[in-house]
Structure formats: C-alpha cells, structure tokens
Design an enzyme around this catalytic site. Sequence first.
Site, PDB file in Angstrom:
ATOM      1  N   HIS A   1      -4.437   9.999  -1.918  1.00 39.87           N
ATOM      2  CA  HIS A   1      -4.557  11.282  -1.204  1.00 39.87           C
ATOM      3  C   HIS A   1      -4.256  12.399  -2.205  1.00 39.87           C
ATOM      4  O   HIS A   1      -3.093  12.735  -2.450  1.00 39.87           O
ATOM      5  CB  HIS A   1      -3.586  11.330  -0.016  1.00 39.87           C
ATOM      6  CG  HIS A   1      -3.913  10.341   1.047  1.00 39.87           C
ATOM      7  ND1 HIS A   1      -5.077  10.407   1.794  1.00 39.87           N
ATOM      8  CD2 HIS A   1      -3.248   9.244   1.496  1.00 39.87           C
ATOM      9  CE1 HIS A   1      -5.107   9.409   2.659  1.00 39.87           C
ATOM     10  NE2 HIS A   1      -4.012   8.681   2.493  1.00 39.87           N
TER      11      HIS A   1
ATOM     12  N   ASN B   1       0.841  -1.202   0.000  1.00 36.33           N
ATOM     13  CA  ASN B   1       0.000   0.000   0.000  1.00 36.33           C
ATOM     14  C   ASN B   1       0.878   1.254   0.000  1.00 36.33           C
ATOM     15  O   ASN B   1       1.825   1.353   0.790  1.00 36.33           O
ATOM     16  CB  ASN B   1      -0.861  -0.026   1.278  1.00 36.33           C
ATOM     17  CG  ASN B   1      -1.952   1.011   1.320  1.00 36.33           C
ATOM     18  OD1 ASN B   1      -2.755   1.121   0.394  1.00 36.33           O
ATOM     19  ND2 ASN B   1      -2.014   1.774   2.399  1.00 36.33           N
TER      20      ASN B   1
ATOM     21  N   ASP C   1      -8.990  10.561  -0.619  1.00 41.13           N
ATOM     22  CA  ASP C   1      -9.562  11.858  -0.244  1.00 41.13           C
ATOM     23  C   ASP C   1      -8.946  12.906  -1.168  1.00 41.13           C
ATOM     24  O   ASP C   1      -7.859  12.707  -1.705  1.00 41.13           O
ATOM     25  CB  ASP C   1      -9.403  12.206   1.246  1.00 41.13           C
ATOM     26  CG  ASP C   1      -7.994  12.123   1.789  1.00 41.13           C
ATOM     27  OD1 ASP C   1      -7.019  12.190   1.011  1.00 41.13           O
ATOM     28  OD2 ASP C   1      -7.859  12.007   3.028  1.00 41.13           O
TER      29      ASP C   1
HETATM   30  O1  G3I Z   1      -4.360   8.827  20.213  1.00 38.42           O
HETATM   31  C1  G3I Z   1      -3.651  10.043  20.482  1.00 38.42           C
HETATM   32  C2  G3I Z   1      -4.310  10.806  21.584  1.00 38.42           C
HETATM   33  O2  G3I Z   1      -4.241  10.056  22.763  1.00 38.42           O
HETATM   34  C3  G3I Z   1      -3.605  12.162  21.755  1.00 38.42           C
HETATM   35  O3  G3I Z   1      -4.270  12.908  22.705  1.00 38.42           O
HETATM   36  C4  G3I Z   1      -3.597  12.909  20.432  1.00 38.42           C
HETATM   37  C5  G3I Z   1      -2.850  14.222  20.534  1.00 38.42           C
HETATM   38  O4  G3I Z   1      -1.990  14.442  19.444  1.00 38.42           O
HETATM   39  O5  G3I Z   1      -2.959  12.108  19.466  1.00 38.42           O
HETATM   40  C6  G3I Z   1      -3.626  10.874  19.221  1.00 38.42           C
HETATM   41  O6  G3I Z   1      -2.912  10.167  18.243  1.00 38.42           O
HETATM   42  C7  G3I Z   1      -3.062  10.638  16.917  1.00 38.42           C
HETATM   43  C8  G3I Z   1      -3.677   9.532  16.085  1.00 38.42           C
HETATM   44  O7  G3I Z   1      -3.716   9.923  14.715  1.00 38.42           O
HETATM   45  C9  G3I Z   1      -5.101   9.214  16.538  1.00 38.42           C
HETATM   46  O8  G3I Z   1      -5.924  10.326  16.397  1.00 38.42           O
HETATM   47  C10 G3I Z   1      -1.690  11.018  16.389  1.00 38.42           C
HETATM   48  O9  G3I Z   1      -1.195  12.141  17.074  1.00 38.42           O
HETATM   49  C11 G3I Z   1      -1.769  11.316  14.897  1.00 38.42           C
HETATM   50  O10 G3I Z   1      -0.465  11.490  14.387  1.00 38.42           O
HETATM   51  C12 G3I Z   1      -2.424  10.164  14.179  1.00 38.42           C
HETATM   52  O11 G3I Z   1      -2.538  10.510  12.793  1.00 38.42           O
HETATM   53  C13 G3I Z   1      -2.778   9.427  11.920  1.00 38.42           C
HETATM   54  C14 G3I Z   1      -1.685   9.366  10.869  1.00 38.42           C
HETATM   55  O12 G3I Z   1      -1.966   8.304   9.974  1.00 38.42           O
HETATM   56  C15 G3I Z   1      -0.313   9.131  11.471  1.00 38.42           C
HETATM   57  O13 G3I Z   1       0.652   9.086  10.469  1.00 38.42           O
HETATM   58  C16 G3I Z   1      -4.102   9.672  11.232  1.00 38.42           C
HETATM   59  O14 G3I Z   1      -5.165   9.637  12.191  1.00 38.42           O
HETATM   60  C17 G3I Z   1      -4.334   8.595  10.181  1.00 38.42           C
HETATM   61  O15 G3I Z   1      -5.497   8.903   9.438  1.00 38.42           O
HETATM   62  C18 G3I Z   1      -3.147   8.554   9.246  1.00 38.42           C
HETATM   63  O16 G3I Z   1      -3.355   7.549   8.288  1.00 38.42           O
HETATM   64  C19 G3I Z   1      -2.312   7.403   7.307  1.00 38.42           C
HETATM   65  C20 G3I Z   1      -2.304   5.937   6.910  1.00 38.42           C
HETATM   66  O17 G3I Z   1      -2.142   5.114   8.027  1.00 38.42           O
HETATM   67  C21 G3I Z   1      -1.216   5.652   5.889  1.00 38.42           C
HETATM   68  N1  G3I Z   1      -1.317   6.553   4.749  1.00 38.42           N
HETATM   69  C22 G3I Z   1      -1.413   7.966   5.056  1.00 38.42           C
HETATM   70  C23 G3I Z   1      -2.544   8.237   6.036  1.00 38.42           C
HETATM   71  C24 G3I Z   1      -2.705   9.721   6.294  1.00 38.42           C
HETATM   72  O18 G3I Z   1      -1.591  10.240   6.962  1.00 38.42           O
END
Ligand code: G3I
Length: 323
Positions: free
Chosen positions: A209, A173, A241
Amino acid sequence: YAQLNDLAKAAGLTYFGSATDNSELTDTEYTSILSNTSEFGQITPGNTQKWEYTEATEGTFDYTKGDVITSFAANNSQLVRCHNLIWYSQLPSWVSSGTWTNATLIAAMKAHIQSEVTHYKGQCYAWDVVNEAFDDSGNYRTSVFYETIGPEYIPIAFETAALYDPNVKLYYNDYNIEYAGVKATAALNLVKDLKARGIQIDGVGMQGHFIVGSTPSLATQSANLKSFIDLGVEVAYTELDIRFSSLPPTSTGLTTQATDYVNTVQACLDNMPGCVGVTIWDYTDKYSWVPSTFSGAGDACLWYANYTHHPAYDAVTSVLASY
Ligand code: G3I
C-alpha cells in the site's frame, strides 16, 4: 491487446490478480473485467473470509459470503489467495472483547482455523495465516492474541493451518515490509524462527500500500524480496495500490504513479521464480478502500472509477511484456 495476467504468465509469474468484495459483484461492468482471465488469474476476498464474517458467534461458522468469492473464482478458473485467518482487526467482539485465558484463546484460534481451512480445502492457492502481527517499530502489535498468548500465537496458527490443507501455501502478510528496516527484519526473523522449528511457512506477502512519489525504488524493493527468498520462502505483492494523497492527480503525478507501479512489478519480475505474483487491492478506484481511510486521498488503482485506464496500466503491461 495484451492484458495483465496473460502478460504476467508469459513473463513467468504464476498470476496477476485483484482483490474484490461481495457488494461489487452486482456491478456487471465491474465483473466483466474481474472475470476476464486475460486480466486477472487470481482474486482475493477483501473482507468476507475474515473472522467477523465467518464465525460471528463462537462455534457457529458461516461461509456463505466467502463462498460467493471462491465460486466466482472457480467459475472463471481463477486462483484464490485466501485472506485471512488470524488478524487483530475485523474480529467479532466475542473474540476481541472476550474474557480469555491462554488455553481458552488457543482453543478458540485452533477451532477457527480448523473450520475455515477445512471448509476451503483445495480452493485456495495460499492462506494469509497471520496478517499484520508487527507494528512499524518491528515490535509485536498489541492484539487480543498477543496480549493473551504472547508471540507463540503465531507458530500455533501456522502449525494448526498446516494440519487441514496439505496443499495450500501458508503465508505471513504485512505492510511496510517492502523495504529493509526494523519491520522487515521482524518479519525475516519470524520466517527464520518458524523454519528453525520445522513449522511450515511457504510465503511472505508484501501488501504494497504505497503513496505516489514515496514508493520504494526498484533496487530497494528487489533487494528486500531477495532477503526473504534467500530464507527459502516465496514472496508476492498481495495488496498493491499506490495512492495520491490529494486529488485530482496532475499529469506529472500520473507519470510518477506509473513509474512507482513499474518499480514494484519489476521487483517481482526480477526475483522470479521466488516472487510468484502481484495482486492489486481492487482494480478500480470505484471500489478502492483508500478514500474511506485516508481523507482526500485516492486514485490508487490501475483503472479509474469510470473503468478507463490510468497511465500506470499501460506502464505495467509494458514492463510485463518486456520479460
Ligand atoms: O459490510 C458493512 C456494511 O454492512 C455497512 O453498511 C458498512 C458501513 O460502514 O460497513 C461495511 O463493512 C465495511 C467493510 O470494509 C466492507 O465494505 C467496514 O466498515 C470497513 O471497515 C471494511 O474495510 C475493509 C478494511 O480492510 C478493514 O480493515 C476494507 O474493505 C478492506 O479492503 C481492508 O483490507 C485490508 C486488508 O484486509 C489487510 N491489509 C490492509 C487492507 C486495507 O485496509
């Protein structure tokens, strides 16, 4: 009225799906749409199957949060794209900052994959076995896995995943592989190499994306999907998206976004049965990852934050209905 997954299945796709995340499931307006199988026949956990959640401490596995998503899917008879096993990001620090040898990191990778694939055996339509292994120049991306093990970490991951769930599809992926270029070529070469070595790989996920107005054309995306399918793998759009770089969108911009979504969904439809489905990376702007990553950007989803539809929603249902 006809909705996304019903129309997608009638057209011949296996599913139309959405990413989701645990914290969103307390929002009843959100879950009423996510659980509607006429809209979504498939969901992907956006975070909670990743290594930092599932093995935060070496050898201690915790699938509690991931299980919330797979249970939601099971209760609603939805497929799950399981995401992901090996990625350079969202690793616990014991992995990303550990002191490793080739042998010890391979052992840790194998133990992680064995545990997680076994735990979710029978519950996943597909596993994203390796996520985002290449940079935009088509070179192997720097990661603890690449630095320690070299490119062989990828075949090892696929071989290991194949041992513990004989029925799950194993995917590579990535993003920026939705159009021909050095990065797509790197992914094509990976598929060729694994196939030549007799190592199971069943699919390639095009994350998708995109940016409004610079989404690759239908012809570009369709030809690219075909180049993968011709190697004997299926393909899917796994994280679609299409964001605006600045907000609010103009009405012209919303029309362009609708065209961009249609081009992507139609590229998949034009490549059935090799292209099996489309997953949007959450369905509402309320929970999109985009604004927190790209300052000022957003409105990338098919539903606005208030749960009304973007024009792109109607455009996607129209193109699905036309097949
Ligand atoms: O769970 C913690 C929470 O406890 C805390 O209070 C909060 C404060 O920053 O952070 C929370 O964690 C976050 C997590 O998402 C859950 O919401 C992380 O900071 C944040 O970095 C994380 O982002 C995710 C991202 O991957 C990380 O790289 C996105 O939700 C998620 O949609 C995104 O998904 C990725 C795919 O896995 C791979 N391809 C790209 C895609 C978009 O970046």
